[in-house]
Write a protein that holds these residues in place. Sequence first.
Motif, short mmCIF file in Angstrom:
data_model
loop_
_atom_site.label_atom_id
_atom_site.label_comp_id
_atom_site.label_asym_id
_atom_site.label_seq_id
_atom_site.Cartn_x
_atom_site.Cartn_y
_atom_site.Cartn_z
N ASN A 552 20.40 87.38 75.52
CA ASN A 552 21.51 88.03 74.83
C ASN A 552 22.20 89.00 75.79
OD1 ASN A 552 23.32 89.19 73.14
ND2 ASN A 552 21.81 89.90 71.62
N GLU A 555 22.23 92.83 75.17
CA GLU A 555 21.06 93.65 75.45
C GLU A 555 20.83 93.85 76.93
OE1 GLU A 555 17.89 91.73 73.46
OE2 GLU A 555 18.72 92.04 71.44
N SER A 556 21.76 93.43 77.75
CA SER A 556 21.59 93.55 79.20
C SER A 556 21.69 95.00 79.63
CB SER A 556 22.66 92.71 79.91
OG SER A 556 22.57 92.90 81.30
N ASN A 602 29.77 91.74 72.72
CA ASN A 602 29.08 91.03 71.64
C ASN A 602 28.43 89.72 72.10
OD1 ASN A 602 29.79 92.98 69.79
ND2 ASN A 602 31.71 91.94 69.30
N PHE A 603 27.75 89.71 73.23
CA PHE A 603 27.01 88.52 73.65
C PHE A 603 25.67 88.47 72.94
CE2 PHE A 603 29.81 87.06 76.80
CZ PHE A 603 30.38 88.17 77.40
N GLU A 604 25.29 87.29 72.55
CA GLU A 604 24.05 87.16 71.79
C GLU A 604 22.91 86.56 72.60
OE1 GLU A 604 24.84 84.93 68.32
OE2 GLU A 604 26.14 86.44 67.43
N ASN A 605 23.27 85.69 73.54
CA ASN A 605 22.21 85.00 74.30
C ASN A 605 22.54 85.03 75.78
OD1 ASN A 605 20.65 83.99 72.03
ND2 ASN A 605 22.43 82.69 71.64
N GLU A 660 19.55 96.26 79.58
CA GLU A 660 20.58 96.35 78.56
C GLU A 660 21.67 97.31 78.99
OE1 GLU A 660 17.57 95.78 74.77
OE2 GLU A 660 18.68 97.62 75.07
N SER A 698 27.11 81.53 75.42
CA SER A 698 27.06 82.57 74.40
C SER A 698 27.80 82.14 73.16
CB SER A 698 27.66 83.87 74.94
OG SER A 698 29.01 83.66 75.25
#
Length: 718
Positions: A552, A555-556, A602-605, A660, A698
């Motif tokens: 995500n 969370e980077s 808003n990246f999830e993966n 993150e 993503s």
Amino acid sequence: KMWILTLWILPLLYKFSLTALPAKPENISCILYYKKNLTCTWSPKKEINYTTYVVNRTYSFGKKRDICKANSSTGASCSFFRPTITPPDYFTIKVEAENKDAVATSDITRWTLNDIVKMEPPKILSVKPILGIKKMMQIKWEWHDSLFSSSDFKYMLRYRTINSTHWVEVDFQSDDLVYNLTGLQAFTEYIIAMRCMVKGSYFWSDWSQEKRGLTEEEVPGGLDLWRVLRPAEVDGRRPVQLLWKKARGAPVLEKTFGYILSYFPENNTNLTQIINTTTQQCELYLGGETYWVSVTSYNSLGNSPAATLRIPAVNEPPFQCIEAMQTYFAQDLLVVEWQSSDPVVDTWMVEWFPDLDSEPSDISWESVSEARNWTIPQDKLKPFHLYNISVYPLFQDRVGEPYSIQVYAKECAPERGPVIKAENIGVNTVTITWEEIPKSERRGFISNYTIFYQAEGGKEFSKTVSSSVQQYDLESLTRKTSYTVRVMASTRAGGKNGTEINFRTSSLSVFEIVLITSLVGGGLLIFTVLTVASGLKKATKLTHLCWPIVPNPAESSIASWHGNDCKNKPNLKEFDDSVNTEDSILKSYCVPSDLIDKLVVNFENFLEEVSIEEAKKGQENIWGGEKNEYVTSPNRPDCPPEKSSQFLTEIPSRKSQLSEMSEDNSSEVEEQLLSSGESLGPDYFYEEGALNPYLKNSVTTREFLVHEKLPDQTKTEV
């Protein structure tokens, strides 16, 4: 002197030896053509050299003489004309033949005129029936002559029916020039002619002109009745075709107004039905029980005798007695013979009709008694047509099981040959099939078929099969070769070729194709099994290969980088291009803190595993290639590790995770980016709408502009 005499005699002897003496006239024959002439002939009829003939005659009982002259150009005959020819009398005839060398004289012959007279034919005045007398006609003729009376003649009369060629002759004598001809058929037209001869003469007169006469009408004669049984229909009714004709010996031109047909069940005469018709056939629909049928013809004088026939019940088995039958041709006749096992049966019904592809419509039949053979003139059957001939035994009122045979009155080659097809074409084999020639086009019994086949540019071969075969397998052909095939149908009178087709043998057989397919398919199957088995031993690796884990980006830790620790530099710091194969260390570098918000939202993966090779490819293609897996800043200043709030460290075994991003620093980074636009350089720009290759996996992406690669910019590794 002797030799002088010899010289004088030799030419005379030579000349005499060359002389052709005329032949002595012999075989003298004379005929007195009454009131015309006396003509005598002799032999030889022709001489080698020109010859004159003199016929010497004495007449009036030898009291008078005269001559008649002829020559070899006109023939060996001579005629004496009236008025010196008057019977009764006798002549003497002597013939002299003379040429330039000699004369030959015949013997004297004597002739009585009454013996050699040939009269003129009588003139028939009338041929009429006698009222009230059946089957008789009266013939009258005339004779005008004072030398002979009617009693001095004998007569011959000949007659035939109008549709016949056979003459019947009758000899008779008549004093009143009238003759009653009996034994004729009623209401039949006859043709009559007469001739006469003087009693004691050797010569009949010529036949008179023909005269026609019609006998008197009488009650019609009997009929011949026959039936053709059809299969029962669905509703149980049985079609029966009744056929009748004049009986043998009945008058040919018998006058008939119509026919009365009656039929009834055998056990119930009260159900009799009557049909009046003018045709000679009728179609009835009867039940399954036994029926009786009768037919009579009628005219103005009455009815003919009834012809009756029994129609058997459907379940009644017919008796059998014919064991064998054969046909052959004798002169111009077709002869049918059969053998019977029952000596009591001596009446038969012969039925024949053309065997066509359609329903037979022209059926003929004839009754035979006291014989086991039947003949028909060959010209009464259509040539080149197949006929079905059946013989039915008749005993009392029962009809037995028929025996049938097929025959051609005349055969020739078929009208056309078979239409063929090539099937099951293989490497060196093929199946040739053809359809049977229609009966109307065979024109004879098909004795055999001959298959002709030839390779392109090769020799022609042939195979002969029986008439019952309609397909043949050609073998020993050449692989991948064009062939031409035709089939000839033959009868005893000749053969006819059919259509010609071309085909090409296959390059591979079905077995070879199956074998190759099996080998290839088996190899692929084994490879797949081995691959799956190998993957099952390393389940984690197989799982990661098929279903990779996408990290995500939200969370980077990139978001926690601080732009304050970095110096705004238009160019990136150059890194060493050399990397390790398994473990790579990314050198730390600074990123402006306000750049992150422009790049990731808003990246999830995100990919968890990052290989050194993939990072290298992403670094090389970051400026616009769709194959990029990661995104770096197009223009990042170098900063020391101690002043950098966020930096990249070594990725152990390609499994380290990105830190993150800090939400607190995102707005700050954005403001720094806007305020420091001049320090990015003139080539730096931002464009919305371009697809970010770094974020292709993503769920939610934000479009951004990737800076074009500067000429002095170096590759960076992630």
